[in-house]
Design a protein around this motif. Sequence first.
Motif, PDB file in Angstrom:
ATOM      1  N   THR A   1      -1.578  -2.629   0.828  1.00 55.33           N
ATOM      2  CA  THR A   1      -1.214  -1.206   0.821  1.00 55.33           C
ATOM      3  C   THR A   1       0.275  -1.009   0.604  1.00 55.33           C
ATOM      4  O   THR A   1       0.717   0.101   0.297  1.00 55.33           O
TER       5      THR A   1
ATOM      6  N   PRO B   1      -3.253  -5.941   5.953  1.00 58.39           N
ATOM      7  CA  PRO B   1      -3.175  -4.754   5.088  1.00 58.39           C
ATOM      8  C   PRO B   1      -2.005  -4.769   4.112  1.00 58.39           C
ATOM      9  O   PRO B   1      -1.636  -3.717   3.579  1.00 58.39           O
TER      10      PRO B   1
ATOM     11  N   ARG C   1       0.700   6.987  -5.907  1.00 57.03           N
ATOM     12  CA  ARG C   1       1.455   6.407  -4.795  1.00 57.03           C
ATOM     13  C   ARG C   1       2.275   5.206  -5.237  1.00 57.03           C
ATOM     14  O   ARG C   1       3.386   4.985  -4.742  1.00 57.03           O
ATOM     15  N   TRP C   2       1.750   4.422  -6.150  1.00 59.22           N
ATOM     16  CA  TRP C   2       2.463   3.222  -6.585  1.00 59.22           C
ATOM     17  C   TRP C   2       3.663   3.543  -7.476  1.00 59.22           C
ATOM     18  O   TRP C   2       4.407   2.650  -7.878  1.00 59.22           O
TER      19      TRP C   2
ATOM     20  N   GLY D   1      -7.618  -3.961   2.749  1.00 59.56           N
ATOM     21  CA  GLY D   1      -6.485  -3.573   3.571  1.00 59.56           C
ATOM     22  C   GLY D   1      -6.853  -2.870   4.861  1.00 59.56           C
ATOM     23  O   GLY D   1      -5.981  -2.386   5.571  1.00 59.56           O
ATOM     24  N   ARG D   2      -8.148  -2.812   5.195  1.00 61.84           N
ATOM     25  CA  ARG D   2      -8.592  -2.086   6.389  1.00 61.84           C
ATOM     26  C   ARG D   2      -8.796  -3.047   7.555  1.00 61.84           C
ATOM     27  O   ARG D   2      -9.228  -4.187   7.348  1.00 61.84           O
TER      28      ARG D   2
ATOM     29  N   LEU E   1       5.540   1.616  -2.998  1.00 60.05           N
ATOM     30  CA  LEU E   1       4.561   1.710  -1.912  1.00 60.05           C
ATOM     31  C   LEU E   1       5.228   1.563  -0.543  1.00 60.05           C
ATOM     32  O   LEU E   1       4.827   2.221   0.422  1.00 60.05           O
TER      33      LEU E   1
END
Length: 659
Positions: A128, A125, A605-606, A157-158, A270
Amino acid sequence: MSGPVALSVAADGIARIAVDNPPVNALSHPVRRALWDAVEAAEADRAVRLILLAAEGRTFPAGADINEFHAKPQDLWLPDLCDRIEACAKPVVAVLHGTALGGGFELALAAHYRLAAEDAQVGLPEVTLGLLPGAGGTQRLPRLAGGAAALEIMLGGRPVDAAQAQRLGLLDRVVRGDLSEAARAYARELLAADAGPRRTRDSRAGLRDTRAYMAAIRHHRAWLSDAPVPAPEKIVDCVEAALLLPFETGLAFERAAFEDCVTSDASHALRHAFLAERRAAKIPGRGSAAPRPVQRLGLAGGDPGLAAAALEAGLAVTLIAPDPEAATAEVAGHCAGVSAQGIPGDEAQVARLARLSATSDPAALAGADLVIAGRAQAGEALAHLSPEAVLAVAGAAAARGGGRVAGLYLPPAAEGGRLAEVLVAPETSPETAATLFAALRRLGRVALRCAGGPVGPAMSAAMLRAAGDMLLRGADPYRIDDALRGFGFALGPYERLDRDGQAAQAGALGVALARRGWTGRGAGRGVYRYDREAEPRVEDPEVLALLRALQAEGGRPQRSLSGDEIVQRMMAAAANAGAKLVDAGVVLRPSDVDVAMMLGQGFPRWRGGPMMLADQTGLLAVKRTLDILSEENPAFWAPAPLFAELIKNGRRFADLNGG
């Protein structure tokens, strides 16, 4: 051996190297060094015929120590350890349980064989965090699973469950029951078959279909052409390198790409976001207060999506609604949506809905351990609450009810639905806060402690006021919205007004601007949709103040502001508002403001949130912007005292975040 890694050798020549570094067996430098020494010792021991690489506790290593990314790298990097394990002259079997993610899964990929418990999960991941797997993952994974599968795993990323990982060729065996005994049985099978080391770097299974491999590369490269974070495109480049370059050259290519990512602003942001969410759960002074058990959740005037999340988490739900049948159908629709996204099947959905009880009688709340009620329903809910139960009043600070009541702000689902702001009052007991935090985490929410009113709406109001200040000076509202979308928000401030059900306020602003001589470019976009003849009723004090100011200004010519100027003003306003919240003790730390903005208000978020962005920009530069703007409007733009204090002492907002 003792410490974070233990080595034991059985009489049959099977050695077991076990990582023991709770809580998640992170691969910190001491762990890496101890693993290296254990592998060296096992390889040198003539009695050892095969090595089992395992872990104690709840999981196989779940990744690297993220804090090391902020420090100077220490010798013996994870890539070196993975190479050492792969080069071992004796067969190495990785024994996986829990969540083998990131560096932990790269460690497993470097082993010669992989066995996992049936409920284990694996994955890479790093994307992320704005990173790519840097310990050979981009080179070993596609050699086993092919380019398409490798890209899906790394770009998504999961985690991947054990059964799927086995189908992809990433696991050799998936077992149920006693994992330790199953691992020893598998080891004995390998020894009986005289199976030696099988190095992943030598595998060609995933590289055979070059046409499909390159098609996956082209597809993802085209899809990521405008990605704001560099890591996804570099992952594609590395997976292409796995096909086209020799293994050692591919590793060097991966290392260079990793270094580019780890130093990027986006990755810093991140990683900050990741740590800020975990830091938000740390409440100083909460002491030993234990949460009360919550098995049944009561909802009065609540969101049916919240009821579905509670059912998904295994809770029973009592839902108070004027039309219980319609409410049940709505919750079932949300549950069906969850099921359609992948995990639970029809049987699981039936089981979930069996735990739902919908009624119009608020007396049914007496059986709930925790009740979330709207403001209008709070008094009635409190009257029926059992003495041990906790009440959370949605959308408001804690009202009457004493220590067992707290407020709760849940941002609009359109912003992601992951945040819950817990609004504590001085009388809110530590047990109540702990109970609410634990229950919200179970519902998949990031719980944020706030004293008084919610953080997200206060920050949003400050940004809206900054936008209004620009309108007063003749700025084009289209340009304001466009600039914020270009920065990374899904919507600009005036588009959000309309989306959030504030069409009257948006319409009033449109009317005022039209009378001032501004003409919109079409209907249906927030402030741009209005009736020139109407006089919409507006109650929001910030919007009312702006309307009065616009009317007083008359038909002043527009002033052109560039997109960069607009963003600079908006971010300065956000950082200033956040600093005031920190000063006032509304939040515990600046990073809590960032969490509220990223998870509740659509902040990209980034970018890391307004407080981290201010640190990146430089607090002195942000204060200078505020000083200049305060000459135009000192009541709004005057810098919070915290700026001068931090600058004087050579500190940043990050220095107030704690560990």
